[in-house]
Motif scaffolding. Structure first.
Motif, PDB file in Angstrom:
ATOM      1  N   ARG A 104       0.838  -1.209   0.000  1.00 29.01           N
ATOM      2  CA  ARG A 104       0.000   0.000   0.000  1.00 29.01           C
ATOM      3  C   ARG A 104       0.873   1.260   0.000  1.00 29.01           C
ATOM      4  O   ARG A 104       0.520   2.270  -0.604  1.00 29.01           O
ATOM      5  CB  ARG A 104      -0.943  -0.014   1.211  1.00 29.01           C
ATOM      6  CG  ARG A 104      -1.948   1.121   1.181  1.00 29.01           C
ATOM      7  CD  ARG A 104      -3.001   0.958   2.261  1.00 29.01           C
ATOM      8  NE  ARG A 104      -2.430   1.072   3.602  1.00 29.01           N
ATOM      9  CZ  ARG A 104      -3.100   0.804   4.723  1.00 29.01           C
ATOM     10  NH1 ARG A 104      -4.355   0.396   4.663  1.00 29.01           N
ATOM     11  NH2 ARG A 104      -2.533   0.929   5.899  1.00 29.01           N
ATOM     12  N   ARG A 195     -14.005  14.165   2.310  1.00 31.12           N
ATOM     13  CA  ARG A 195     -12.620  13.749   2.527  1.00 31.12           C
ATOM     14  C   ARG A 195     -11.880  13.521   1.216  1.00 31.12           C
ATOM     15  O   ARG A 195     -10.697  13.815   1.095  1.00 31.12           O
ATOM     16  CB  ARG A 195     -12.614  12.434   3.333  1.00 31.12           C
ATOM     17  CG  ARG A 195     -11.260  12.024   3.889  1.00 31.12           C
ATOM     18  CD  ARG A 195     -11.267  10.604   4.418  1.00 31.12           C
ATOM     19  NE  ARG A 195     -11.124   9.642   3.342  1.00 31.12           N
ATOM     20  CZ  ARG A 195      -9.952   9.163   2.919  1.00 31.12           C
ATOM     21  NH1 ARG A 195      -8.835   9.496   3.517  1.00 31.12           N
ATOM     22  NH2 ARG A 195      -9.915   8.313   1.911  1.00 31.12           N
ATOM     23  N   LYS A 205      -2.481   6.939   1.299  1.00 33.90           N
ATOM     24  CA  LYS A 205      -2.332   7.303   2.708  1.00 33.90           C
ATOM     25  C   LYS A 205      -1.335   8.457   2.757  1.00 33.90           C
ATOM     26  O   LYS A 205      -0.131   8.252   2.918  1.00 33.90           O
ATOM     27  CB  LYS A 205      -1.850   6.081   3.502  1.00 33.90           C
ATOM     28  CG  LYS A 205      -2.402   6.034   4.923  1.00 33.90           C
ATOM     29  CD  LYS A 205      -2.120   4.692   5.573  1.00 33.90           C
ATOM     30  CE  LYS A 205      -2.459   4.735   7.051  1.00 33.90           C
ATOM     31  NZ  LYS A 205      -3.903   4.753   7.314  1.00 33.90           N
ATOM     32  N   TYR A 210      -5.277  13.987   5.776  1.00 31.02           N
ATOM     33  CA  TYR A 210      -5.519  14.180   7.212  1.00 31.02           C
ATOM     34  C   TYR A 210      -5.598  15.666   7.561  1.00 31.02           C
ATOM     35  O   TYR A 210      -6.403  16.073   8.404  1.00 31.02           O
ATOM     36  CB  TYR A 210      -4.442  13.453   8.017  1.00 31.02           C
ATOM     37  CG  TYR A 210      -4.771  11.981   8.158  1.00 31.02           C
ATOM     38  CD1 TYR A 210      -5.311  11.470   9.328  1.00 31.02           C
ATOM     39  CD2 TYR A 210      -4.592  11.102   7.096  1.00 31.02           C
ATOM     40  CE1 TYR A 210      -5.642  10.128   9.445  1.00 31.02           C
ATOM     41  CE2 TYR A 210      -4.921   9.758   7.196  1.00 31.02           C
ATOM     42  CZ  TYR A 210      -5.441   9.274   8.374  1.00 31.02           C
ATOM     43  OH  TYR A 210      -5.784   7.947   8.490  1.00 31.02           O
ATOM     44  N   GLU A 241     -16.236   6.554   4.771  1.00 32.90           N
ATOM     45  CA  GLU A 241     -15.470   6.032   5.905  1.00 32.90           C
ATOM     46  C   GLU A 241     -15.292   7.133   6.940  1.00 32.90           C
ATOM     47  O   GLU A 241     -15.708   8.271   6.735  1.00 32.90           O
ATOM     48  CB  GLU A 241     -14.112   5.501   5.439  1.00 32.90           C
ATOM     49  CG  GLU A 241     -13.240   6.554   4.764  1.00 32.90           C
ATOM     50  CD  GLU A 241     -11.818   6.047   4.498  1.00 32.90           C
ATOM     51  OE1 GLU A 241     -11.207   5.518   5.437  1.00 32.90           O
ATOM     52  OE2 GLU A 241     -11.334   6.199   3.371  1.00 32.90           O
ATOM     53  N   GLY A 243     -12.477   9.425   9.348  1.00 31.43           N
ATOM     54  CA  GLY A 243     -11.227  10.100   8.975  1.00 31.43           C
ATOM     55  C   GLY A 243     -10.070   9.140   8.824  1.00 31.43           C
ATOM     56  O   GLY A 243      -9.175   9.360   8.013  1.00 31.43           O
ATOM     57  N   GLY A 244     -10.069   8.055   9.583  1.00 30.52           N
ATOM     58  CA  GLY A 244      -8.959   7.111   9.515  1.00 30.52           C
ATOM     59  C   GLY A 244      -9.353   5.673   9.777  1.00 30.52           C
ATOM     60  O   GLY A 244      -8.519   4.855  10.149  1.00 30.52           O
ATOM     61  N   MET A 245     -10.642   5.359   9.585  1.00 28.46           N
ATOM     62  CA  MET A 245     -11.111   3.985   9.793  1.00 28.46           C
ATOM     63  C   MET A 245     -12.198   3.644   8.781  1.00 28.46           C
ATOM     64  O   MET A 245     -12.980   4.511   8.395  1.00 28.46           O
ATOM     65  CB  MET A 245     -11.705   3.825  11.199  1.00 28.46           C
ATOM     66  CG  MET A 245     -10.724   4.063  12.332  1.00 28.46           C
ATOM     67  SD  MET A 245     -11.563   3.962  13.928  1.00 28.46           S
ATOM     68  CE  MET A 245     -11.339   2.261  14.312  1.00 28.46           C
ATOM     69  N   ASN A 246     -12.253   2.383   8.372  1.00 30.98           N
ATOM     70  CA  ASN A 246     -13.299   1.909   7.472  1.00 30.98           C
ATOM     71  C   ASN A 246     -14.528   1.465   8.274  1.00 30.98           C
ATOM     72  O   ASN A 246     -14.446   1.287   9.485  1.00 30.98           O
ATOM     73  CB  ASN A 246     -12.775   0.741   6.630  1.00 30.98           C
ATOM     74  CG  ASN A 246     -11.631   1.169   5.716  1.00 30.98           C
ATOM     75  OD1 ASN A 246     -10.497   0.733   5.888  1.00 30.98           O
ATOM     76  ND2 ASN A 246     -11.919   2.004   4.751  1.00 30.98           N
ATOM     77  N   LEU A 266      -9.924   4.495   1.531  1.00 26.69           N
ATOM     78  CA  LEU A 266      -8.617   3.898   1.808  1.00 26.69           C
ATOM     79  C   LEU A 266      -8.769   2.378   1.961  1.00 26.69           C
ATOM     80  O   LEU A 266      -9.678   1.914   2.659  1.00 26.69           O
ATOM     81  CB  LEU A 266      -8.052   4.525   3.082  1.00 26.69           C
ATOM     82  CG  LEU A 266      -6.551   4.512   3.364  1.00 26.69           C
ATOM     83  CD1 LEU A 266      -6.082   3.185   3.896  1.00 26.69           C
ATOM     84  CD2 LEU A 266      -5.713   4.946   2.185  1.00 26.69           C
ATOM     85  N   GLY A 268      -8.226  -0.351   3.690  1.00 27.51           N
ATOM     86  CA  GLY A 268      -7.784  -0.757   5.016  1.00 27.51           C
ATOM     87  C   GLY A 268      -7.385  -2.227   5.068  1.00 27.51           C
ATOM     88  O   GLY A 268      -8.073  -3.091   4.518  1.00 27.51           O
ATOM     89  N   ILE A 269      -6.296  -2.497   5.760  1.00 24.25           N
ATOM     90  CA  ILE A 269      -5.848  -3.884   5.931  1.00 24.25           C
ATOM     91  C   ILE A 269      -6.716  -4.565   6.983  1.00 24.25           C
ATOM     92  O   ILE A 269      -6.994  -5.756   6.906  1.00 24.25           O
ATOM     93  CB  ILE A 269      -4.341  -3.902   6.280  1.00 24.25           C
ATOM     94  CG1 ILE A 269      -3.560  -3.352   5.090  1.00 24.25           C
ATOM     95  CG2 ILE A 269      -3.861  -5.300   6.653  1.00 24.25           C
ATOM     96  CD1 ILE A 269      -2.163  -2.878   5.391  1.00 24.25           C
ATOM     97  N   THR A 270      -7.186  -3.800   7.960  1.00 20.47           N
ATOM     98  CA  THR A 270      -8.111  -4.348   8.954  1.00 20.47           C
ATOM     99  C   THR A 270      -9.435  -4.683   8.255  1.00 20.47           C
ATOM    100  O   THR A 270     -10.017  -5.748   8.489  1.00 20.47           O
ATOM    101  CB  THR A 270      -8.353  -3.331  10.079  1.00 20.47           C
ATOM    102  OG1 THR A 270      -7.099  -2.757  10.466  1.00 20.47           O
ATOM    103  CG2 THR A 270      -8.985  -3.986  11.282  1.00 20.47           C
ATOM    104  N   ARG A 271      -9.898  -3.772   7.393  1.00 28.41           N
ATOM    105  CA  ARG A 271     -11.126  -4.011   6.611  1.00 28.41           C
ATOM    106  C   ARG A 271     -11.009  -5.326   5.847  1.00 28.41           C
ATOM    107  O   ARG A 271     -11.915  -6.155   5.867  1.00 28.41           O
ATOM    108  CB  ARG A 271     -11.331  -2.849   5.633  1.00 28.41           C
ATOM    109  CG  ARG A 271     -12.484  -3.014   4.663  1.00 28.41           C
ATOM    110  CD  ARG A 271     -12.438  -1.932   3.580  1.00 28.41           C
ATOM    111  NE  ARG A 271     -13.540  -2.037   2.649  1.00 28.41           N
ATOM    112  CZ  ARG A 271     -13.576  -2.882   1.617  1.00 28.41           C
ATOM    113  NH1 ARG A 271     -12.566  -3.715   1.406  1.00 28.41           N
ATOM    114  NH2 ARG A 271     -14.621  -2.916   0.813  1.00 28.41           N
ATOM    115  N   GLY A 311      -9.657  -0.261  11.943  1.00 30.19           N
ATOM    116  CA  GLY A 311      -8.365   0.248  11.472  1.00 30.19           C
ATOM    117  C   GLY A 311      -7.294  -0.211  12.443  1.00 30.19           C
ATOM    118  O   GLY A 311      -7.607  -0.647  13.557  1.00 30.19           O
ATOM    119  N   THR A 312      -6.056  -0.112  12.047  1.00 30.92           N
ATOM    120  CA  THR A 312      -4.953  -0.604  12.868  1.00 30.92           C
ATOM    121  C   THR A 312      -4.921   0.026  14.259  1.00 30.92           C
ATOM    122  O   THR A 312      -4.728  -0.664  15.256  1.00 30.92           O
ATOM    123  CB  THR A 312      -3.608  -0.328  12.161  1.00 30.92           C
ATOM    124  OG1 THR A 312      -3.610  -1.067  10.947  1.00 30.92           O
ATOM    125  CG2 THR A 312      -2.428  -0.733  13.013  1.00 30.92           C
TER     126      THR A 312
END
Ligand SMILES: *Cc1c(COP(=O)(O)O)cnc(C)c1O
Length: 366
Positions: A104, A195, A205, A210, A241, A243-246, A266, A268-271, A311-312
């Motif tokens: 990414r 955003r 990213k 941000y 999403e 600001g920083g999480m899916n 974005l 997301g790897i967590t997503r 998110g992470t």
């Protein structure tokens, strides 16, 4: 030094004259918070048009010399990543899917007209930093060592074009729980700001995304909410999403929905990890559009029973309340739902090494 992409990669260790005293470090690790304390070391690798990647070091963390005309300071040519090192159940340390961050990072680099960093160098730089700062892993519940790889344009030049010099750095910060309150569910403000627009940098990213989210985020806080949810820029209707999480939505029939990756969201790897885990557990997950009006209607009718952000930094966080854009509604009981908790537990168990890693997501550090 030869171009690192073409030779075997090794960081040159620089001596650290004044590492943090153990008692000071122990004090910090008892209540690390998020992002305000830093470990002793950093990785630094330079790039220039003539030499490619070179001058790779791991040494004391500290200020970096930067010309006041450095391009990053004027045109925000900057990208970053965020991932964590976790203490394992057996006492070891591991990273979670660092190759996905490396890939990414290069996607972001291409969008910001920056040089790509070979993925093995990205991952090895992180591994070396964790090795050097392994004493900085908090042992508190939910603790981890947050790693922040990033790249900045360092060339002193005010013309508008891609810079010809860059610096890749990795720093580390001990982390407790991301949301200060440790609240079981967050309250979300639906922002009038957007955003990311089609064709813009929403999928990268980069720091600029941000910077643009700070006013909407401050507005949410001023109104008593924890986070902002952004709608799409074109119709101002489709949920994208935070600001920083899916986001994920859970319905009464047990199915899940997450906004489809449209180019403005974005990746997301967590997503992605939750998508895999949920499907493995026999759940139906759709990637599709979902409108703010439908969200409200479904929450009010009871069709929608849970919503969570992922998110992470905060892993999985339940959304309890939604306000703004003519909406004011509570989701389920207003607290974390069953599926939210179950998926969070499944993911955390893999990250912490207490459940088998059947996907090869865990990278142990020796
Ligand atoms: C980093 C980030 C996420 C979450 O990505 P993870 O890989 O899951 O940490 C989501 N949205 C935005 C805008 C991000 O910057």
């Amino acid at each position: 030094m030869a171009n690192l992409a073409e030779t075997e990669f090794a960081l040159t260790p620089l001596p650290h004259p004044t590492p943090t005293p153990a008692d000071v470090r122990e004090q910090i690790l008892q209540a690390p918070g998020f992002g305000s304390h830093f470990s002793d070391h950093m990785v630094s690798i330079d790039w220039s048009e003539e030499r490619g990647w070179h001058n790779a070091t791991i040494g004391p963390r500290g200020p970096i010399p930067l010309d006041p005309a450095a391009a990053v300071l004027h045109y925000a040519q900057e990208i970053f990543e965020g991932l964590k090192a976790y203490q394992q159940a057996d006492g070891g340390i591991a990273l979670f899917r660092p190759e996905a961050n490396a890939a990414r990072f290069n996607t972001s680099a291409r969008r910001l007209a920056m040089p790509e960093l070979p993925e093995h160098i990205f991952v090895e730089a992180i591994r070396e930093l964790v090795r050097a700062d392994r004493d900085w892993l908090p042992t508190v519940e939910g603790g981890s060592l947050y790693l922040r790889p990033f790249m900045i344009a360092t060339e002193a030049f005010l013309g508008v074009r891609p810079a010809k010099q860059y610096k890749f750095l990795v720093i580390a910060s001990p982390a407790g729980n991301y949301f200060k309150s440790g609240a079981p569910a967050v309250s979300i403000w639906v922002s009038q700001y957007t955003r990311a627009a089609p064709g813009g940098t929403g999928e990268a990213k980069c720091g600029g995304n941000y910077a643009a989210s700070l006013v909407p985020q401050a507005e949410a806080i001023a109104r008593g909410h924890d986070q902002v949810v952004f709608l799409d820029a074109a119709e101002h209707k489709w949920i994208e999403e935070l600001g920083g999480m899916n986001l994920y939505f859970v319905f009464r029939d047990g199915t899940l929905l997450t906004p489809a990756l449209s180019g403005t969201i974005l990746r997301g790897i967590t997503r992605d990890s939750i998508l895999t885990l949920a499907r493995e557990q026999g759940l139906t997950v759709r990637e599709d559009r979902y409108s703010i009006d439908q969200w409200r209607a479904d929450a009010e009718s009871g069709e929608l029973v849970e919503t969570f952000a992922c998110g992470t930094a905060a892993v999985v966080t339940a959304v309890g309340k939604v306000c703004g854009h003519g909406a004011d509604f509570t989701i389920g009981s207003g607290g974390p739902g069953q599926l939210t908790s179950r998926l969070k537990d499944s993911l955390v168990a893999i990250q912490r090494g207490s459940a088998p890693d059947v996907h090869g997501w865990i990278e142990r550090i020796d």
